[in-house]
Design a protein around this motif. Sequence first.
Motif, PDB file in Angstrom:
ATOM      1  N   GLY A 112     -28.714   4.573   7.715  1.00 59.10           N
ATOM      2  CA  GLY A 112     -29.951   4.825   8.429  1.00 59.10           C
ATOM      3  C   GLY A 112     -30.317   6.297   8.427  1.00 59.10           C
ATOM      4  N   TYR A 113     -30.912   6.719   9.540  1.00 63.96           N
ATOM      5  CA  TYR A 113     -31.443   8.080   9.627  1.00 63.96           C
ATOM      6  C   TYR A 113     -31.425   8.544  11.081  1.00 63.96           C
ATOM      7  CZ  TYR A 113     -35.536   5.654  11.365  1.00 63.96           C
ATOM      8  OH  TYR A 113     -36.377   4.855  12.111  1.00 63.96           O
ATOM      9  N   VAL A 114     -31.503   9.847  11.258  1.00 62.09           N
ATOM     10  CA  VAL A 114     -31.615  10.416  12.600  1.00 62.09           C
ATOM     11  C   VAL A 114     -33.070  10.289  13.028  1.00 62.09           C
ATOM     12  CG1 VAL A 114     -31.438  12.508  13.997  1.00 62.09           C
ATOM     13  CG2 VAL A 114     -29.666  11.975  12.307  1.00 62.09           C
ATOM     14  N   SER A 115     -33.302   9.558  14.121  1.00 59.15           N
ATOM     15  CA  SER A 115     -34.669   9.287  14.575  1.00 59.15           C
ATOM     16  C   SER A 115     -35.108  10.192  15.718  1.00 59.15           C
ATOM     17  CB  SER A 115     -34.794   7.822  15.010  1.00 59.15           C
ATOM     18  OG  SER A 115     -33.891   7.547  16.062  1.00 59.15           O
ATOM     19  N   ALA A 116     -34.179  10.843  16.398  1.00 64.94           N
ATOM     20  CA  ALA A 116     -34.513  11.767  17.491  1.00 64.94           C
ATOM     21  C   ALA A 116     -33.419  12.807  17.595  1.00 64.94           C
ATOM     22  CB  ALA A 116     -34.653  11.003  18.811  1.00 64.94           C
ATOM     23  N   GLY A 117     -33.814  14.011  18.015  1.00 68.57           N
ATOM     24  CA  GLY A 117     -32.868  15.106  18.156  1.00 68.57           C
ATOM     25  C   GLY A 117     -33.540  16.413  17.805  1.00 68.57           C
ATOM     26  N   PRO A 118     -32.758  17.443  17.503  1.00 69.49           N
ATOM     27  CA  PRO A 118     -33.348  18.726  17.122  1.00 69.49           C
ATOM     28  C   PRO A 118     -34.195  18.581  15.860  1.00 69.49           C
ATOM     29  CG  PRO A 118     -30.970  18.927  17.475  1.00 69.49           C
ATOM     30  CD  PRO A 118     -31.302  17.475  17.517  1.00 69.49           C
ATOM     31  N   ALA A 119     -35.243  19.368  15.762  1.00 68.54           N
ATOM     32  CA  ALA A 119     -36.173  19.261  14.633  1.00 68.54           C
ATOM     33  C   ALA A 119     -35.468  19.356  13.286  1.00 68.54           C
ATOM     34  CB  ALA A 119     -37.259  20.327  14.747  1.00 68.54           C
ATOM     35  N   TRP A 120     -34.471  20.224  13.179  1.00 68.82           N
ATOM     36  CA  TRP A 120     -33.787  20.402  11.898  1.00 68.82           C
ATOM     37  C   TRP A 120     -32.963  19.179  11.496  1.00 68.82           C
ATOM     38  CZ3 TRP A 120     -28.503  20.086  11.783  1.00 68.82           C
ATOM     39  CH2 TRP A 120     -27.817  20.274  12.998  1.00 68.82           C
ATOM     40  N   LEU A 121     -32.710  18.271  12.444  1.00 72.29           N
ATOM     41  CA  LEU A 121     -31.864  17.122  12.164  1.00 72.29           C
ATOM     42  C   LEU A 121     -32.657  15.830  11.933  1.00 72.29           C
ATOM     43  CD1 LEU A 121     -28.903  16.297  11.912  1.00 72.29           C
ATOM     44  CD2 LEU A 121     -28.847  15.988  14.391  1.00 72.29           C
ATOM     45  N   ILE A 122     -33.921  15.802  12.376  1.00 75.55           N
ATOM     46  CA  ILE A 122     -34.750  14.601  12.233  1.00 75.55           C
ATOM     47  C   ILE A 122     -34.829  14.203  10.751  1.00 75.55           C
ATOM     48  CG2 ILE A 122     -37.072  13.634  12.529  1.00 75.55           C
ATOM     49  CD1 ILE A 122     -35.733  14.126  15.173  1.00 75.55           C
TER      50      ILE A 122
END
Length: 162
Positions: A112-122
């Motif tokens: 999957g993917y990072v859907s929320a968090g710090p902008a650099w991690l999205i």
Amino acid sequence: MRTTRIPTLLAGALLLAFGSSAALAGGAKPFEVDFDKCFAQNGPAPYLFTFSGPVSGDVSGSVAAEVLVYVVGIEPNWTHIQADYVVTGSLPFTARVGGRRDDRNGNAVLNGYVSAGPAWLIGAAVHDEFGSYTRADGTPCAKGTLYITPRWRLTHNDDRDD
């Protein structure tokens, strides 16, 4: 002396604030989040149930794995799972993953993917591998690792039509 100190402190603070983001965005490294989660509760809606527990490795804190979809028998001996991993602690983020669990051995692979968090991690890619087990008290659990790969630059394989 006072007038040069304030601009110097301000410049240092700005460099720290913007330099850190730029450094992370320009080349953040993949990292791993180890987890050991056990059944915690049914729900909350819209989730079917939640597993929770500690995380360690490159991130410390806790995780709540909130399961959206759990379909046994999509093929013989396979269960389809979709979940949101809500990680809190030293680097809070949410990863949405989906994949299959082998019912014969309890091992699962979800992506999957990072859907929320710090902008650099999205948008970072998430690869989740875990093995299921049952505690002595009968509580179902899973122990594994989230492999997080931040992505900021397109590669030659991204956005291709073929």
